[in-house]
Design a protein around this motif. Structure first.
Motif, PDB file in Angstrom:
ATOM      1  N   LEU A  26      45.197  50.680  60.845  1.00 56.92           N
ATOM      2  CA  LEU A  26      44.261  50.025  59.933  1.00 56.92           C
ATOM      3  C   LEU A  26      44.212  48.523  60.189  1.00 56.92           C
ATOM      4  CD1 LEU A  26      42.341  50.060  57.484  1.00 56.92           C
ATOM      5  CD2 LEU A  26      44.367  49.822  56.037  1.00 56.92           C
ATOM      6  N   VAL A  27      45.371  47.913  60.366  1.00 58.93           N
ATOM      7  CA  VAL A  27      45.413  46.478  60.674  1.00 58.93           C
ATOM      8  C   VAL A  27      44.683  46.202  61.985  1.00 58.93           C
ATOM      9  CG1 VAL A  27      46.953  44.569  61.301  1.00 58.93           C
ATOM     10  CG2 VAL A  27      47.479  46.006  59.333  1.00 58.93           C
ATOM     11  N   TRP A  28      44.869  47.050  62.975  1.00 59.53           N
ATOM     12  CA  TRP A  28      44.190  46.911  64.267  1.00 59.53           C
ATOM     13  C   TRP A  28      42.667  46.917  64.072  1.00 59.53           C
ATOM     14  CZ3 TRP A  28      45.702  45.839  69.144  1.00 59.53           C
ATOM     15  CH2 TRP A  28      44.819  46.120  70.177  1.00 59.53           C
ATOM     16  N   ILE A  29      42.190  47.865  63.288  1.00 54.51           N
ATOM     17  CA  ILE A  29      40.749  47.955  63.019  1.00 54.51           C
ATOM     18  C   ILE A  29      40.269  46.707  62.286  1.00 54.51           C
ATOM     19  CG2 ILE A  29      38.987  49.208  61.692  1.00 54.51           C
ATOM     20  CD1 ILE A  29      40.638  51.781  62.338  1.00 54.51           C
ATOM     21  N   LEU A  30      41.036  46.244  61.295  1.00 53.57           N
ATOM     22  CA  LEU A  30      40.655  45.037  60.566  1.00 53.57           C
ATOM     23  C   LEU A  30      40.647  43.816  61.482  1.00 53.57           C
ATOM     24  CD1 LEU A  30      42.592  45.618  57.223  1.00 53.57           C
ATOM     25  CD2 LEU A  30      40.130  45.808  57.605  1.00 53.57           C
ATOM     26  N   LEU A  31      41.576  43.749  62.419  1.00 53.82           N
ATOM     27  CA  LEU A  31      41.598  42.621  63.355  1.00 53.82           C
ATOM     28  C   LEU A  31      40.364  42.625  64.260  1.00 53.82           C
ATOM     29  CD1 LEU A  31      45.375  42.522  64.349  1.00 53.82           C
ATOM     30  CD2 LEU A  31      44.114  40.812  63.027  1.00 53.82           C
ATOM     31  N   TRP A  32      39.911  43.794  64.649  1.00 52.37           N
ATOM     32  CA  TRP A  32      38.709  43.874  65.479  1.00 52.37           C
ATOM     33  C   TRP A  32      37.448  43.640  64.655  1.00 52.37           C
ATOM     34  CZ3 TRP A  32      38.287  43.431  70.479  1.00 52.37           C
ATOM     35  CH2 TRP A  32      39.402  43.667  71.271  1.00 52.37           C
ATOM     36  N   GLY A  33      37.505  43.909  63.372  1.00 50.18           N
ATOM     37  CA  GLY A  33      36.386  43.603  62.491  1.00 50.18           C
ATOM     38  C   GLY A  33      35.348  44.690  62.352  1.00 50.18           C
ATOM     39  N   THR A  34      35.443  45.753  63.116  1.00 46.80           N
ATOM     40  CA  THR A  34      34.492  46.860  62.988  1.00 46.80           C
ATOM     41  C   THR A  34      35.231  48.175  63.181  1.00 46.80           C
ATOM     42  OG1 THR A  34      33.950  46.813  65.346  1.00 46.80           O
ATOM     43  CG2 THR A  34      32.522  45.554  63.877  1.00 46.80           C
ATOM     44  N   PHE A  35      34.738  49.182  62.486  1.00 48.80           N
ATOM     45  CA  PHE A  35      35.314  50.504  62.683  1.00 48.80           C
ATOM     46  C   PHE A  35      34.554  51.203  63.792  1.00 48.80           C
ATOM     47  CE2 PHE A  35      35.307  55.068  62.160  1.00 48.80           C
ATOM     48  CZ  PHE A  35      36.666  55.320  62.146  1.00 48.80           C
ATOM     49  N   SER A  36      35.293  51.724  64.734  1.00 47.36           N
ATOM     50  CA  SER A  36      34.736  52.602  65.757  1.00 47.36           C
ATOM     51  C   SER A  36      35.842  53.574  66.143  1.00 47.36           C
ATOM     52  CB  SER A  36      34.259  51.811  66.976  1.00 47.36           C
ATOM     53  OG  SER A  36      35.364  51.287  67.691  1.00 47.36           O
ATOM     54  N   TRP A  37      35.445  54.671  66.755  1.00 45.96           N
ATOM     55  CA  TRP A  37      36.456  55.635  67.172  1.00 45.96           C
ATOM     56  C   TRP A  37      37.357  55.027  68.236  1.00 45.96           C
ATOM     57  CZ3 TRP A  37      37.585  59.299  64.076  1.00 45.96           C
ATOM     58  CH2 TRP A  37      36.621  59.815  63.236  1.00 45.96           C
ATOM     59  N   ALA A  38      36.804  54.175  69.083  1.00 44.67           N
ATOM     60  CA  ALA A  38      37.618  53.517  70.107  1.00 44.67           C
ATOM     61  C   ALA A  38      38.651  52.597  69.456  1.00 44.67           C
ATOM     62  CB  ALA A  38      36.719  52.724  71.062  1.00 44.67           C
ATOM     63  N   ASN A  39      38.233  51.850  68.429  1.00 45.21           N
ATOM     64  CA  ASN A  39      39.190  50.985  67.736  1.00 45.21           C
ATOM     65  C   ASN A  39      40.266  51.805  67.034  1.00 45.21           C
ATOM     66  OD1 ASN A  39      38.070  48.582  68.516  1.00 45.21           O
ATOM     67  ND2 ASN A  39      36.922  48.272  66.636  1.00 45.21           N
ATOM     68  N   LEU A  40      39.879  52.916  66.426  1.00 45.32           N
ATOM     69  CA  LEU A  40      40.851  53.768  65.756  1.00 45.32           C
ATOM     70  C   LEU A  40      41.852  54.328  66.758  1.00 45.32           C
ATOM     71  CD1 LEU A  40      41.943  55.278  63.290  1.00 45.32           C
ATOM     72  CD2 LEU A  40      40.281  57.089  63.790  1.00 45.32           C
ATOM     73  N   LEU A  41      41.355  54.892  67.853  1.00 42.17           N
ATOM     74  CA  LEU A  41      42.254  55.467  68.865  1.00 42.17           C
ATOM     75  C   LEU A  41      43.109  54.388  69.520  1.00 42.17           C
ATOM     76  CD1 LEU A  41      39.868  58.115  70.468  1.00 42.17           C
ATOM     77  CD2 LEU A  41      41.732  58.494  68.830  1.00 42.17           C
TER      78      LEU A  41
END
Length: 188
Positions: A26-41
């Motif tokens: 979740l922190v990783w996704i928040l750092l990137w600023g957008t939700f995507s399946w690539a960001n989640l994985l």
């Protein structure tokens, strides 16, 4: 006789690892600023690597998640964030005013690592305050505060920090921590 504790301990460790894995993702996704399946994985992969390559001592969550108190914490936190942003913006554009700052020491009532971390993070996210140091052994946060003029304002800020701590403990603290806050708030 089989002792059920090793199995329960293993289950607790697995649960803690899953919570840590999801939290870091979740922190990783928040750092990137957008939700995507690539960001989640990607977040799950980075979190799994961290958990395997850099094992930390277990942090056991002994509290309870209380949705109503959590919603109250979030609502007041968002309000504080907006108010502080406006105040800091006003200080930045105001001509001829030199803001005074102070470093305040605030001893928290619940000195668990989780409470220290959550309170410090919440304070640091609000514009105008920044954690300078944490004395983990004593449970003290040293906070740089912008635009403090006198001892009365410093004391109000200290009480605001303790109120923030109380909201965090009410949202995620253990029953013993909640009772401790209530006892210390009501006085001897």
């Amino acid at each position: 006789m089989n002792d059920p504790r090793p199995e329960a301990d293993a289950r607790t460790r697995r649960t803690n690892h899953v919570v840590a894995l999801l939290g870091m993702a979740l922190v990783w996704i928040l750092l990137w600023g957008t939700f995507s399946w690539a960001n989640l994985l990607g977040g799950l992969a980075v979190a799994a690597f961290i958990l395997v390559a850099l094992p930390l001592p277990p942090v056991v969550f002994g509290g309870r998640l209380r949705p109503v108190a959590l919603a109250r914490f979030v609502a007041i936190f968002v309000r504080d964030l907006v108010v502080a942003s406006v105040q800091v913006t006003w200080l930045a554009v105001r001509v001829g005013h030199t803001p005074h700052s102070a470093i305040l020491a605030v001893r928290l009532r619940v000195d668990t690592d989780l409470n220290l971390t959550l309170t410090a993070e919440a304070l640091s996210l609000v514009p105008g305050s920044l954690i300078v140091e944490v004395d983990r052994a004593a449970g003290v946060l040293y906070i740089h505060v912008l635009d403090i003029h006198d001892r009365a304002e410093a004391e109000r800020f200290r009480l605001d920090v303790l109120a923030l701590e109380a909201r965090i403990v009410a949202a995620v603290g253990s029953p013993a921590e909640v009772a401790r806050i209530r006892t210390e708030r009501s006085g001897p």
